[in-house]
Every structure is written in C-alpha cells, then in structure tokens.
Design a protein around this motif. Structure first.
Motif, PDB file in Angstrom:
ATOM      1  N   LEU A  67       0.884  -0.674   0.217  1.00 11.83           N
ATOM      2  CA  LEU A  67      -0.364  -0.267   0.044  1.00 11.83           C
ATOM      3  C   LEU A  67       1.247   1.047   0.391  1.00 11.83           C
ATOM      4  O   LEU A  67       1.571   1.687   0.724  1.00 11.83           O
ATOM      5  N   LEU A  68       0.992   2.115  -0.752  1.00  4.41           N
ATOM      6  CA  LEU A  68       1.609   3.540  -1.322  1.00  4.41           C
ATOM      7  C   LEU A  68       0.766   4.545  -1.301  1.00  4.41           C
ATOM      8  O   LEU A  68      -0.234   4.345  -1.772  1.00  4.41           O
ATOM      9  N   ARG A  69       0.945   5.320  -0.110  1.00  4.69           N
ATOM     10  CA  ARG A  69       0.439   6.874   0.285  1.00  4.69           C
ATOM     11  C   ARG A  69       1.225   7.910  -0.387  1.00  4.69           C
ATOM     12  O   ARG A  69       2.461   7.723  -0.117  1.00  4.69           O
ATOM     13  N   VAL A  70       1.103   9.153  -1.073  1.00  2.77           N
ATOM     14  CA  VAL A  70       1.694   9.705  -1.944  1.00  2.77           C
ATOM     15  C   VAL A  70       1.175  11.280  -1.870  1.00  2.77           C
ATOM     16  O   VAL A  70       0.015  11.488  -1.637  1.00  2.77           O
ATOM     17  N   ARG A  71       1.851  11.943  -1.030  1.00  8.41           N
ATOM     18  CA  ARG A  71       1.255  13.481  -1.438  1.00  8.41           C
ATOM     19  C   ARG A  71       2.511  14.706  -0.987  1.00  8.41           C
ATOM     20  O   ARG A  71       3.648  14.073  -0.830  1.00  8.41           O
ATOM     21  N   ALA A  72       1.527  15.655  -2.093  1.00 11.72           N
ATOM     22  CA  ALA A  72       2.942  17.268  -2.393  1.00 11.72           C
ATOM     23  C   ALA A  72       2.810  17.576  -0.922  1.00 11.72           C
ATOM     24  O   ALA A  72       2.211  17.615   0.011  1.00 11.72           O
ATOM     25  N   ARG A  73       4.586  18.212  -0.338  1.00 11.26           N
ATOM     26  CA  ARG A  73       4.826  18.570   0.357  1.00 11.26           C
ATOM     27  C   ARG A  73       5.257  20.090   0.081  1.00 11.26           C
ATOM     28  O   ARG A  73       6.210  20.654   0.165  1.00 11.26           O
ATOM     29  N   PRO A  74       4.208  20.974  -1.052  1.00  3.58           N
ATOM     30  CA  PRO A  74       4.626  22.006  -1.672  1.00  3.58           C
ATOM     31  C   PRO A  74       5.541  23.093  -0.693  1.00  3.58           C
ATOM     32  O   PRO A  74       6.737  23.716  -0.943  1.00  3.58           O
ATOM     33  N   ALA A  75       5.585  23.684   0.438  1.00  4.56           N
ATOM     34  CA  ALA A  75       5.423  23.975   1.196  1.00  4.56           C
ATOM     35  C   ALA A  75       7.297  24.046   1.451  1.00  4.56           C
ATOM     36  O   ALA A  75       8.422  24.721   1.459  1.00  4.56           O
TER      37      ALA A  75
END
Length: 335
Positions: A67-75
């Motif tokens: 199970l892969l969880r991906v999110r952007a952290r633009p800051a």
C-alpha cells in the motif's frame, strides 16, 4: 529512508508504515492529477484520493503486495511517500518514476503556436509528467476489461472482480489488491459473466496471465519493441498496447488510436474539425515522440468535441448485476 511522525496522515496506524521517502524533485508535482490515470472509476477498490490531494494506491511488486501513500508538500519542495507491506522498498524506490521523473523527453516538447488549445493546456499543466508504474500485467488486466465497452461497464466489472478475487492490501486504507495472474486464471466463467465480461475480453487476461513474467520484461525494451511484444499476444491491439504503455512503461508517444473518442477530441481541439484515426494521425505526426502527451494535456484541459448524434449505449449481451442503476446511455465506449 527517513521517518517524520509530524508528517504522517491522520489515518496511519500506531505502528506506522514499513518505509518512508522524502523526494525533492526540484519542481512542483501535481500528485493527484498525475496519479488519477491509475484510478478505474470513483469506486476503484485499489485507489483512493483524499480531499487534500493525498493518493493511496494498492499494488503488487516483485517483492510482494504494498500500500503506497503519496502526497505533495509544496511548502517544503518535497513529495512524501509512505508504504506498508513486503513490497515497500520497491514501491518507494519507484516513486520518482511513478510521478514522472523518467519522462526524459518532457523538456523537448514544444506545442505549435497555431494549436492554441494545446499551447494553453501546456501552460496550465506544465508540471504534469507521464507516469511509470512498472506494473505491466496489472495495467493489462485492467485495460483488457475496457476494450469495446463503455467506461461504466468496464469500471463496474473491474470493481466486482477485484473485490471478489483480490485480497486486502496491507496498511490502513482499506483498499484491495487486484488479483495475481494465478488468481485471474481461477475465476469461474460465471463470475466473469456476472461482472459483465464476455469471453472475448476475459480471454485477453486469461491468455496473458501465464506470460506475466515476460510482460514485465518489456519494461526494459525500447518503445517500438515493447509495443510489438505486447501486440504479439492474442487480443492485444494498438489501443490496449497504448493504454498499458501509458501507465506501466511511461511512453510519451503511446497515443490511444482505436479509441471511440480520443482521435476526434484531439483533432477537434487542435483544428475545430473531428477527424478519424487516420486523419488525426496525420495531424499529430508533427508531435511524434509526444503524441500521448498531446492527448493527455488536452484531456486535462477538458477539451471534448461537441456531441451531435445519439451516444453509445451499454451492451446488453451479458448479465451484469454489478451495474445496477448505472446501466444507462451516455458514457463513452472504448475501441
């Protein structure tokens, strides 16, 4: 790989993930927009998108399920990924490619100024990249269900078969892994029919399953060789090969010729005229090497030709209790 408890999702269990990755791509990464191509309908049991743009994906790797969880952290200029399951290291190592780092022809793309819609789409989605999942059989088994039928029927069939014959993914998201090649082979004929999948389409997956290992080896081939290898299998033509390579291989030129709508939508967006496969092929020849990129950019920008005639209706030659009230006209069919 580094841990960061402060960045963990609220849904994560107390035990935490089996691995984490922080990737600094040096560019903005629209994670949800990029990975939505992997979702087979809003009810896809292998995929979840949270309101904040976090994407959860259940998949199989050479080392086991994950199970892969991906999110952007633009800051922070980062992409954060977490993984659960024995395939965690393999999946985390592939996160950059999954988000387009292997799309090495991106910088060479220049839309022609007379193609105004494409110029605007390029400006609006300049940070989108072609994905590369490295999961060929997984992409093929899903794409095979979409041959010749509408997305409503295809997605309902996928959902039913995955839920009944897949298995729970590791981790906290409650997602389901798609069946292994061996599990696809064990599905009884009546279950395929109840999912609305007739013999023609199910044979594609059944005949490909014993060759799943060879399919994965196409990842190391040049685009033309990979296309030829895929199309050497029964039931895999131009359209299915393109759909697989767009996702698994990261081929920026894998245009969806043979689709009921794509060539018409692309030609209409570029010229105001609806063309068939041959006419569209001639029109976009100037973008060879980037023809799928053109297709996807225009799709992301919402370009769709006007509909003036009766729209495709769902086939009625197979039972499909999974569709329920969703069986209605007005959804696009794949060619």
């Amino acid at each position: 790989m580094t841990a960061d408890a402060a960045g963990a999702a609220p849904a994560a269990p107390a035990s935490g993930p089996d691995g984490e990755l922080r990737w600094r791509p040096g560019r903005p990464v629209p994670v949800a927009t990029t990975l939505t191509a992997l979702r087979r309908g809003s009810g896809d049991p292998t995929f979840r998108r949270d309101p904040d743009g976090t994407v959860w994906r259940a998949t199989r790797t050479p080392h086991g399920p994950v199970l892969l969880r991906v999110r952007a952290r633009p800051a922070d200029g980062e992409v954060e990924a977490q993984a659960w399951g024995p395939g965690s290291d393999w999946a985390l190592d592939g996160v950059p490619d999954l988000l387009g780092a292997a799309d090495d022809t991106h910088a060479d793309f220049v839309p022609r100024p007379e193609h105004t819609a494409l110029v605007q789409a390029w400006r609006a989605h300049r940070h989108w990249r072609v994905i590369r999942t490295r999961a060929v059989f997984e992409a093929l088994s899903a794409s095979a269900l979409e041959q010749v039928v509408t997305t409503v029927e295809a997605f309902a069939g996928w959902r039913r078969l995955v839920q009944r014959f897949g298995e729970p993914a590791p981790g906290p998201a409650g997602l389901t892994l798609s069946p292994t090649p061996q599990q696809w082979l064990r599905i009884p004929s009546w279950e395929w029919l109840q999912a609305g999948v007739e013999l023609r389409r199910r044979k594609v997956t059944i005949l490909a399953a014993p060759r799943a290992g060879g399919l994965e080896r196409t990842l190391a081939m040049a685009p033309e060789a990979a296309d030829a290898a895929l199309r050497s299998l029964p039931g895999i033509g131009v359209w299915t090969s393109a759909e697989v390579r767009q996702r698994a291989h990261g081929h920026a030129d894998a245009f969806s010729f043979g689709d009921l709508h794509v060539p018409g939508n692309v030609s209409w967006a570029l010229t105001g005229e609806v063309l068939d496969d041959a006419g569209c092929a001639e029109l976009i020849e100037c973008y060879r090497g980037h023809r799928f990129r053109v297709q996807k950019l225009l799709q992301l920008a919402g370009h769709q030709r006007p509909r003036r005639g009766p729209r495709a209706t769902l086939p009625t030659h197979t039972p499909n209790r999974a569709l329920g009230s969703a069986r209605r006209p007005g959804h696009r069919a794949h060619g």
